[in-house]
Design an enzyme around this catalytic site. Structure first.
Site, short mmCIF file in Angstrom:
data_model
loop_
_atom_site.label_atom_id
_atom_site.label_comp_id
_atom_site.label_asym_id
_atom_site.label_seq_id
_atom_site.Cartn_x
_atom_site.Cartn_y
_atom_site.Cartn_z
N GLU A 154 6.18 1.30 30.16
CA GLU A 154 5.25 0.69 29.76
C GLU A 154 4.72 0.58 28.39
OE1 GLU A 154 2.43 -1.19 29.93
OE2 GLU A 154 1.37 0.08 31.46
N HIS A 164 3.94 -1.31 39.89
CA HIS A 164 3.80 0.17 40.26
C HIS A 164 2.74 0.21 41.29
CE1 HIS A 164 0.78 1.58 37.60
NE2 HIS A 164 1.32 0.89 36.61
#
Length: 201
Positions: A87, A5
């Site tokens: 994550e 990201h």
């Protein structure tokens, strides 16, 4: 193709995690721009070939996906939200001072095996990534695995020619550990990619 990201609010200010859930950490303006550039780079790689994007449901990953899709405005891109690409869970709200101590302890204990209080160890991430890769391979070998409303008389669609994973730094390393069969020692010699860095396998 693995993509981390873009720059997030948490990357520039760790105290953001004290009041905002990790899943809701947004991109900065720089992060949005990085996503646009990553999209152009991926489009140059895949040209007009078919593509499916799997993406982490965390906000910063979804925003990165939106940014990179700007390069594909004239092309169909298949999309799949994939919670296994989220994550590593570092706990819930993260006190900055406590996290500094925890991260120092992890360096001593070992980054792969260390379990964050109320969170995951790298071993947990490995397990869900191994499950995802098994699923990913299945989509590569079965025609029309994703039935996106195809009528019964229409021919089955072949698997896409390219797969893009929009995810997080640790997840990219764990993916490579599973896919390339790295040892724990090899894994711990690799550090996170930069924001919107692209790894092509």
């Amino acid at each position: 193709i693995l993509v981390r990201h873009g720059q997030s609010e948490g990357n520039v200010n760790r105290t953001a995690y004290q009041s905002t859930p990790d899943s809701q950490i947004a991109l900065t303006e720089v992060g949005w721009a990085q996503g646009v550039v990553a999209g152009l780079q991926i489009r140059e790689l895949v040209k007009n070939e078919s593509i499916r994007c799997f993406y982490s449901p965390y906000l910063r990953a979804r925003q990165t996906l939106l940014a990179l899709l700007q390069a594909f405005d004239s092309q169909t891109v298949q999309l799949s939200s994939e919670p296994r690409l989220r994550e590593q869970d570092f706990g819930n709200f993260q006190d900055d001072a406590q996290m500094s101590r925890v991260l120092a302890e992890r360096q001593v204990f070992g980054r792969f095996y260390y379990r964050f209080p109320d969170g995951e160890a790298g071993t947990d991430v490995f397990d869900r990534m191994a499950s995802f890769i098994t699923y990913l391979f299945r989509t590569m070998t079965e025609r029309d695995y994703f039935d996106d409303g195809r009528a019964a008389h229409e021919p089955a669609a072949p698997p896409p020619q390219n797969y893009v994973l929009v995810t997080h730094g640790l997840l990219m390393r764990i993916f490579c550990m599973c896919y390339l069969r790295w040892t724990v020692t090899e894994f711990e010699q690799v550090w996170n990619p930069s924001n919107c860095e692209i790894w092509v396998l």
